[in-house]
Design a protein around this motif. Structure first.
Motif, PDB file in Angstrom:
ATOM      1  N   LEU A   1       0.830  -1.202   0.000  1.00 42.23           N
ATOM      2  CA  LEU A   1       0.000   0.000   0.000  1.00 42.23           C
ATOM      3  C   LEU A   1       0.865   1.254   0.000  1.00 42.23           C
ATOM      4  CD1 LEU A   1      -2.669  -1.191   2.582  1.00 42.23           C
ATOM      5  CD2 LEU A   1      -3.135  -0.605   0.192  1.00 42.23           C
ATOM      6  N   ASN A   2       1.937   1.217   0.775  1.00 41.49           N
ATOM      7  CA  ASN A   2       2.860   2.350   0.789  1.00 41.49           C
ATOM      8  C   ASN A   2       3.530   2.515  -0.570  1.00 41.49           C
ATOM      9  OD1 ASN A   2       3.812   4.446   2.513  1.00 41.49           O
ATOM     10  ND2 ASN A   2       5.829   3.494   2.508  1.00 41.49           N
ATOM     11  N   THR A   3       3.804   1.393  -1.224  1.00 38.98           N
ATOM     12  CA  THR A   3       4.366   1.443  -2.573  1.00 38.98           C
ATOM     13  C   THR A   3       3.439   2.204  -3.510  1.00 38.98           C
ATOM     14  OG1 THR A   3       5.622  -0.598  -2.369  1.00 38.98           O
ATOM     15  CG2 THR A   3       4.959   0.045  -4.583  1.00 38.98           C
ATOM     16  N   ALA A   4       2.168   1.807  -3.528  1.00 38.94           N
ATOM     17  CA  ALA A   4       1.204   2.474  -4.402  1.00 38.94           C
ATOM     18  C   ALA A   4       1.112   3.960  -4.082  1.00 38.94           C
ATOM     19  CB  ALA A   4      -0.164   1.811  -4.261  1.00 38.94           C
ATOM     20  N   PHE A   5       1.098   4.275  -2.799  1.00 36.19           N
ATOM     21  CA  PHE A   5       0.957   5.663  -2.376  1.00 36.19           C
ATOM     22  C   PHE A   5       2.152   6.507  -2.805  1.00 36.19           C
ATOM     23  CE2 PHE A   5       1.502   8.838   1.139  1.00 36.19           C
ATOM     24  CZ  PHE A   5       0.425   9.640   0.803  1.00 36.19           C
ATOM     25  N   VAL A   6       3.356   6.028  -2.548  1.00 35.71           N
ATOM     26  CA  VAL A   6       4.542   6.834  -2.837  1.00 35.71           C
ATOM     27  C   VAL A   6       4.812   6.907  -4.335  1.00 35.71           C
ATOM     28  CG1 VAL A   6       7.000   7.095  -2.375  1.00 35.71           C
ATOM     29  CG2 VAL A   6       5.489   6.305  -0.571  1.00 35.71           C
ATOM     30  N   VAL A   7       4.550   5.829  -5.069  1.00 42.36           N
ATOM     31  CA  VAL A   7       4.705   5.902  -6.524  1.00 42.36           C
ATOM     32  C   VAL A   7       3.763   6.958  -7.091  1.00 42.36           C
ATOM     33  CG1 VAL A   7       4.304   4.676  -8.694  1.00 42.36           C
ATOM     34  CG2 VAL A   7       5.572   3.566  -6.866  1.00 42.36           C
ATOM     35  N   GLY A   8       2.505   6.941  -6.629  1.00 39.73           N
ATOM     36  CA  GLY A   8       1.571   7.967  -7.087  1.00 39.73           C
ATOM     37  C   GLY A   8       2.044   9.365  -6.737  1.00 39.73           C
ATOM     38  N   ASN A   9       2.535   9.542  -5.513  1.00 37.73           N
ATOM     39  CA  ASN A   9       3.050  10.842  -5.092  1.00 37.73           C
ATOM     40  C   ASN A   9       4.188  11.326  -5.982  1.00 37.73           C
ATOM     41  OD1 ASN A   9       1.265  10.967  -2.991  1.00 37.73           O
ATOM     42  ND2 ASN A   9       2.808  11.132  -1.387  1.00 37.73           N
ATOM     43  N   PHE A  10       5.115  10.427  -6.263  1.00 39.12           N
ATOM     44  CA  PHE A  10       6.300  10.886  -6.974  1.00 39.12           C
ATOM     45  C   PHE A  10       6.111  10.954  -8.475  1.00 39.12           C
ATOM     46  CE2 PHE A  10       8.160  10.756  -2.922  1.00 39.12           C
ATOM     47  CZ  PHE A  10       9.240  11.624  -2.999  1.00 39.12           C
ATOM     48  N   VAL A  11       5.122  10.290  -9.007  1.00 41.06           N
ATOM     49  CA  VAL A  11       4.733  10.566 -10.387  1.00 41.06           C
ATOM     50  C   VAL A  11       4.176  11.986 -10.455  1.00 41.06           C
ATOM     51  CG1 VAL A  11       3.082   9.987 -12.198  1.00 41.06           C
ATOM     52  CG2 VAL A  11       4.372   8.173 -11.072  1.00 41.06           C
ATOM     53  N   GLY A  12       3.322  12.324  -9.477  1.00 41.64           N
ATOM     54  CA  GLY A  12       2.836  13.698  -9.395  1.00 41.64           C
ATOM     55  C   GLY A  12       3.966  14.686  -9.155  1.00 41.64           C
ATOM     56  N   GLY A  13       4.915  14.307  -8.280  1.00 38.36           N
ATOM     57  CA  GLY A  13       6.041  15.185  -7.998  1.00 38.36           C
ATOM     58  C   GLY A  13       6.931  15.410  -9.202  1.00 38.36           C
ATOM     59  N   ALA A  14       7.177  14.352  -9.976  1.00 45.14           N
ATOM     60  CA  ALA A  14       7.992  14.491 -11.189  1.00 45.14           C
ATOM     61  C   ALA A  14       7.308  15.406 -12.191  1.00 45.14           C
ATOM     62  CB  ALA A  14       8.242  13.115 -11.796  1.00 45.14           C
ATOM     63  N   ALA A  15       5.991  15.269 -12.321  1.00 43.66           N
ATOM     64  CA  ALA A  15       5.247  16.142 -13.229  1.00 43.66           C
ATOM     65  C   ALA A  15       5.323  17.593 -12.751  1.00 43.66           C
ATOM     66  CB  ALA A  15       3.795  15.685 -13.318  1.00 43.66           C
ATOM     67  N   GLY A  16       5.238  17.790 -11.426  1.00 44.64           N
ATOM     68  CA  GLY A  16       5.287  19.140 -10.894  1.00 44.64           C
ATOM     69  C   GLY A  16       6.629  19.814 -11.117  1.00 44.64           C
ATOM     70  N   SER A  17       7.716  19.087 -10.882  1.00 43.83           N
ATOM     71  CA  SER A  17       9.041  19.693 -11.055  1.00 43.83           C
ATOM     72  C   SER A  17       9.355  19.946 -12.522  1.00 43.83           C
ATOM     73  CB  SER A  17      10.116  18.812 -10.411  1.00 43.83           C
ATOM     74  OG  SER A  17      10.105  17.524 -10.976  1.00 43.83           O
ATOM     75  N   ALA A  18       8.896  19.038 -13.417  1.00 43.22           N
ATOM     76  CA  ALA A  18       9.102  19.258 -14.849  1.00 43.22           C
ATOM     77  C   ALA A  18       8.287  20.457 -15.323  1.00 43.22           C
ATOM     78  CB  ALA A  18       8.718  18.010 -15.629  1.00 43.22           C
ATOM     79  N   ALA A  19       7.038  20.568 -14.819  1.00 44.72           N
ATOM     80  CA  ALA A  19       6.187  21.686 -15.221  1.00 44.72           C
ATOM     81  C   ALA A  19       6.734  23.013 -14.718  1.00 44.72           C
ATOM     82  CB  ALA A  19       4.773  21.472 -14.696  1.00 44.72           C
ATOM     83  N   ALA A  20       7.432  22.995 -13.584  1.00 51.01           N
ATOM     84  CA  ALA A  20       7.943  24.246 -13.015  1.00 51.01           C
ATOM     85  C   ALA A  20       8.868  24.969 -13.981  1.00 51.01           C
ATOM     86  CB  ALA A  20       8.658  23.961 -11.695  1.00 51.01           C
ATOM     87  N   GLY A  21       9.802  24.220 -14.573  1.00 53.00           N
ATOM     88  CA  GLY A  21      10.722  24.836 -15.522  1.00 53.00           C
ATOM     89  C   GLY A  21      10.003  25.392 -16.740  1.00 53.00           C
ATOM     90  N   LEU A  22       9.037  24.636 -17.257  1.00 50.97           N
ATOM     91  CA  LEU A  22       8.294  25.075 -18.439  1.00 50.97           C
ATOM     92  C   LEU A  22       7.428  26.295 -18.124  1.00 50.97           C
ATOM     93  CD1 LEU A  22       7.197  21.570 -19.786  1.00 50.97           C
ATOM     94  CD2 LEU A  22       9.049  23.019 -20.641  1.00 50.97           C
ATOM     95  N   LEU A  23       6.731  26.248 -16.986  1.00 55.14           N
ATOM     96  CA  LEU A  23       5.871  27.371 -16.613  1.00 55.14           C
ATOM     97  C   LEU A  23       6.683  28.627 -16.327  1.00 55.14           C
ATOM     98  CD1 LEU A  23       3.373  25.435 -14.321  1.00 55.14           C
ATOM     99  CD2 LEU A  23       2.785  26.607 -16.447  1.00 55.14           C
ATOM    100  N   TRP A  24       7.844  28.440 -15.675  1.00 55.99           N
ATOM    101  CA  TRP A  24       8.686  29.596 -15.372  1.00 55.99           C
ATOM    102  C   TRP A  24       9.160  30.259 -16.666  1.00 55.99           C
ATOM    103  CZ3 TRP A  24       9.772  32.542 -11.311  1.00 55.99           C
ATOM    104  CH2 TRP A  24      10.874  33.414 -11.406  1.00 55.99           C
ATOM    105  N   THR A  25       9.552  29.452 -17.649  1.00 59.26           N
ATOM    106  CA  THR A  25      10.008  29.987 -18.929  1.00 59.26           C
ATOM    107  C   THR A  25       8.869  30.672 -19.671  1.00 59.26           C
ATOM    108  OG1 THR A  25      11.687  28.249 -19.096  1.00 59.26           O
ATOM    109  CG2 THR A  25      11.108  29.393 -21.118  1.00 59.26           C
ATOM    110  N   ALA A  26       7.671  30.094 -19.585  1.00 57.78           N
ATOM    111  CA  ALA A  26       6.542  30.615 -20.359  1.00 57.78           C
ATOM    112  C   ALA A  26       5.892  31.838 -19.721  1.00 57.78           C
ATOM    113  CB  ALA A  26       5.498  29.520 -20.550  1.00 57.78           C
ATOM    114  N   GLY A  27       5.735  31.824 -18.393  1.00 58.69           N
ATOM    115  CA  GLY A  27       4.978  32.911 -17.775  1.00 58.69           C
ATOM    116  C   GLY A  27       5.477  33.367 -16.437  1.00 58.69           C
TER     117      GLY A  27
END
Length: 395
Positions: free
Chosen positions: A330-356
């Motif tokens: 259960l912890n596996t499912a939870f943390v994998v979901g968290n860090f997929v979201g976290g990876a998307a957030g950190s990748a989006a940060a660079g793109l959003l910062w450049t764009a706006g």
């Protein structure tokens, strides 16, 4: 779970998870040293999180079948080797590879958290898990502050050497102090990994909680990754030593997580999760207004860390009530979901910062918060697990 053992779990878990964030306040410094662009520097955090998600998926389920007294120190030792590889990286591509390997190995904290849940008395499980989880969160925040200070004094590579020494020492202490694990049935590895997906497919509580967790960690990494760019640019122009210190304001989140465990023990998990998302939305509103104000940025940090870390602990404690025999999975499912979201957030940060710039980042964070509030409002109407007395099958 004696107080000493609880503290050791919290300390080791914090040291382990802190490995994921040494680079966060150093993005500009590392990029300049290795000839990378600011947008590319965001991948230093992203690939570490992708590697971590893979390690959680492939390694943490073994906690339900193997002796964690040996497994946890082994992963700490492998983390130390990966940290040394980061310190010695001659170029940006090699550093990215080493950081991905570091993420894959640095899963000890997520093995210790369900172990703490197994060892704790049921009536105090939320409080014990909250204490261990607050150690992990403190590790995240302190790692940013220490990283900036050490890099400012001795260079960014020294940060990774020091972290390697710490992990090696803790590996020895854990081998000595972690209790011998109970005997459990052997499960073929492929079947063990498959059962993680089966839990997600069959348990509505798990699916609902994973969505909330991914939204929370995505908003968290979006904010913190972009904050490095904001604070290093005009009108602030802070050096890495100062940027790292901003992480200390987030220690309020670690305290909130510890208190959230008590709310779970009292059966208040669901309403407290909704309140946490309202705080997250307020945090991004304050951050948007504070693009030129240090005080407002600090207030936004406190609000966001209290919101995200508090609801993160509530989500995790709720999951541990689904099945006593599958807490690592259960912890596996939870943390994998968290860090997929976290990876998307950190990748989006660079793109959003450049764009706006900062306004685009804060708008995106507010949108994520509103979506999460909608998910919470819809999901809580069903028969979800709300407290420590509920038990599901899940196995």
């Amino acid at each position: 779970m004696t107080p000493v053992l609880t503290f050791l779990f919290a300390l080791a878990g914090g040291a382990a998870v802190g490995n994921l964030y040494w680079a966060q306040p150093l993005l500009d410094v590392i990029a300049a040293d290795l000839g990378a662009s600011p947008a590319a520097a965001g991948w230093l955090v992203t690939l570490t999180q992708i590697g971590y998600a893979a390690g959680i998926l492939l390694v943490v389920p073994l906690g339900d079948v193997l002796d964690r007294r040996r497994l946890v120190p082994a992963m700490m030792g492998l983390s130390a080797l990966a940290l040394l590889a980061c310190a010695a990286a001659p170029g940006f591509a090699v550093l990215l590879t080493a950081l991905c390997a570091l993420g894959l190995c640095t899963v000890a904290g997520q093995l210790l958290t369900p172990l703490a849940g197994d060892l704790a008395d049921p009536a105090r499980r939320g409080r014990v898990v909250g204490t261990v989880a607050s150690g992990l969160l403190t590790g995240i925040l302190v790692s940013r502050a220490v990283s900036g200070l050490v890099a400012g004094a001795a260079g960014w590579r020294t940060v990774y050497v020091a972290a390697a020494v710490l992990d090696a020492v803790l590996a020895v202490v854990l081998l000595w102090r972690v209790p011998a694990d109970r005997a459990r049935d052997r499960v073929p590895y492929v079947r063990l990994i498959g059962s993680v997906f089966a839990l997600v497919r069959t348990e509505r509580t798990v699916r609902w909680t994973l969505v909330l967790g991914a939204c929370g960690f995505g908003a968290f990494t979006l904010f913190w990754t972009a904050l490095t760019f904001l604070l290093s640019a005009p009108p602030f122009g802070y050096p890495v030593t100062v940027i790292g210190l901003f992480g200390l304001a987030g220690l309020a989140g670690a305290l909130a997580a510890q208190r959230s465990g008590r709310l779970h023990d009292r059966g208040l998990s669901l309403p407290a999760t909704g309140v946490a998302w309202v705080l997250a939305l307020a945090a991004f509103a304050v951050a948007a207004a504070g693009a030129r104000s240090v005080l407002l940025i600090l207030l936004a940090i406190v609000l966001l860390d209290v919101a995200v870390q508090g609801q993160n602990l509530l989500n995790q404690s709720r999951l541990f009530t689904v099945s006593a025999g599958a807490r690592s999975r259960l912890n596996t499912a939870f943390v994998v979901g968290n860090f997929v979201g976290g990876a998307a957030g950190s990748a989006a940060a660079g793109l959003l910062w450049t764009a706006g710039g900062w306004p685009a980042v804060c708008t995106a964070g507010a949108v994520v918060s509103v979506v999460a509030l909608g998910v919470w409002a819809l999901g809580r109407r069903g028969p979800l697990v709300a407290g420590p007395v509920a038990q599901g099958s899940g196995t």
